[in-house]
Design a protein around this motif. Sequence first.
Motif, PDB file in Angstrom:
ATOM      1  N   THR A  19      56.015  27.106 -65.959  1.00 31.24           N
ATOM      2  CA  THR A  19      55.339  26.516 -64.808  1.00 31.24           C
ATOM      3  C   THR A  19      54.435  25.368 -65.232  1.00 31.24           C
ATOM      4  OG1 THR A  19      55.374  28.660 -63.700  1.00 31.24           O
ATOM      5  CG2 THR A  19      53.821  27.023 -62.852  1.00 31.24           C
ATOM      6  N   CYS A  25      58.817  22.016 -62.611  1.00 29.64           N
ATOM      7  CA  CYS A  25      57.763  22.393 -61.659  1.00 29.64           C
ATOM      8  C   CYS A  25      56.910  21.175 -61.300  1.00 29.64           C
ATOM      9  CB  CYS A  25      56.901  23.504 -62.237  1.00 29.64           C
ATOM     10  SG  CYS A  25      55.650  24.116 -61.080  1.00 29.64           S
ATOM     11  N   LEU A  29      56.423  19.484 -57.537  1.00 32.40           N
ATOM     12  CA  LEU A  29      55.114  19.301 -56.919  1.00 32.40           C
ATOM     13  C   LEU A  29      54.835  17.822 -56.646  1.00 32.40           C
ATOM     14  CD1 LEU A  29      53.179  21.947 -59.016  1.00 32.40           C
ATOM     15  CD2 LEU A  29      53.629  22.062 -56.561  1.00 32.40           C
ATOM     16  N   TYR A  41      48.631  21.788 -59.860  1.00 30.64           N
ATOM     17  CA  TYR A  41      48.238  23.053 -60.476  1.00 30.64           C
ATOM     18  C   TYR A  41      47.317  23.835 -59.548  1.00 30.64           C
ATOM     19  CZ  TYR A  41      45.795  26.331 -63.542  1.00 30.64           C
ATOM     20  OH  TYR A  41      45.235  27.468 -64.076  1.00 30.64           O
ATOM     21  N   SER A  44      49.040  24.788 -56.044  1.00 28.66           N
ATOM     22  CA  SER A  44      50.107  25.784 -56.053  1.00 28.66           C
ATOM     23  C   SER A  44      49.632  27.141 -56.555  1.00 28.66           C
ATOM     24  CB  SER A  44      51.293  25.298 -56.888  1.00 28.66           C
ATOM     25  OG  SER A  44      50.928  25.095 -58.240  1.00 28.66           O
ATOM     26  N   ARG A  45      48.731  27.144 -57.529  1.00 28.42           N
ATOM     27  CA  ARG A  45      48.255  28.439 -58.031  1.00 28.42           C
ATOM     28  C   ARG A  45      47.290  29.111 -57.056  1.00 28.42           C
ATOM     29  NH1 ARG A  45      44.308  29.977 -63.029  1.00 28.42           N
ATOM     30  NH2 ARG A  45      44.601  32.233 -62.837  1.00 28.42           N
ATOM     31  N   SER A  85      53.550  24.184 -51.430  1.00 26.44           N
ATOM     32  CA  SER A  85      53.240  24.127 -52.859  1.00 26.44           C
ATOM     33  C   SER A  85      53.703  25.387 -53.572  1.00 26.44           C
ATOM     34  CB  SER A  85      51.730  23.925 -53.055  1.00 26.44           C
ATOM     35  OG  SER A  85      51.314  22.664 -52.563  1.00 26.44           O
ATOM     36  N   ARG A  89      56.509  25.419 -56.556  1.00 27.25           N
ATOM     37  CA  ARG A  89      56.230  26.008 -57.875  1.00 27.25           C
ATOM     38  C   ARG A  89      57.314  27.007 -58.254  1.00 27.25           C
ATOM     39  NH1 ARG A  89      51.218  29.732 -60.086  1.00 27.25           N
ATOM     40  NH2 ARG A  89      51.797  31.029 -58.317  1.00 27.25           N
ATOM     41  N   SER A  93      59.894  26.370 -61.383  1.00 30.11           N
ATOM     42  CA  SER A  93      59.809  27.320 -62.496  1.00 30.11           C
ATOM     43  C   SER A  93      61.149  28.002 -62.734  1.00 30.11           C
ATOM     44  CB  SER A  93      58.717  28.355 -62.218  1.00 30.11           C
ATOM     45  OG  SER A  93      57.453  27.735 -62.074  1.00 30.11           O
TER      46      SER A  93
END
Length: 275
Positions: A19, A25, A29, A41, A44-45, A85, A89, A93
């Motif tokens: 990721t 990834c 994005l 980052y 999406s997280r 998002s 991701r 990934s």
Amino acid sequence: MTHTARRMFELLEPICLVTYFADECNQELAALGHRTYWDGYFASRAAPLGRVPAEVVHAAFYSFAEGEAARHIPSAWETIPPEASVAARERGSAASLRRILGAEAAGSPGVARAADLTTKAATSASTAGRFMYAGMRGLPVPEDPVARLWHSATMLREHRADGHIAALLGARIGGTEAHVLSALDMGIHPPESFGRIQHLPKDRLAAVMDGLRERGLVDAEGRFTDAGRATKRRIEALTDELAAPPYEALPPEELDELVAQLEPLTETLVAAGSQ
């Protein structure tokens, strides 16, 4: 089970790292409109938490510098829905895993079985006190075996990370301090140069290092003392202990099977640097 938790971390972490290190990834994005790597980052997280403010993301991520989350949240969601998002991701990934593993391995019964067992573990633990893990648990589990393996490995990674934060809090190690100790544990010196804490004002970084020196965790040169290394070991041991519950859902024979299925996959990913 702490030995099991550590072994599973070693086997699953390379699956999660695509990721952050592989191209697919980031490309997914960027295609959505995220301007930078870090916009993607954070967006999406953090997206499984919902449209929470930057202060909540900072608390959940823990080890980023003060103000870092606010550089990206909520602006990263203003034109791109969090759900988009999350989906990007996952797509990126899974695409990275398929490329690195190769079509034959990615489509093998072993990957499907590893995904099934990882999912069984990842969906078995309590969400109490586990903010990021609870957010991931709220997402649908993909049907595709490769995507499901990545998704479940990431659930377990967030479960572990939530426990790691609890261990850090118990040791009275703040987020920026945790970042410094992780840098030292990886052999990075000066540790203030590592990652996103370098954006902090110099006086703030100096205060963090002075506080670690006053506690006897780092020496005058900013390197680990014996007490600092011992503290880091205790935190990691407790992190392993807190990461163990998901694997209690698997009987010994299934744990052994999961390890056997993951080992060749992880070997391939490690050899590629998960890139």
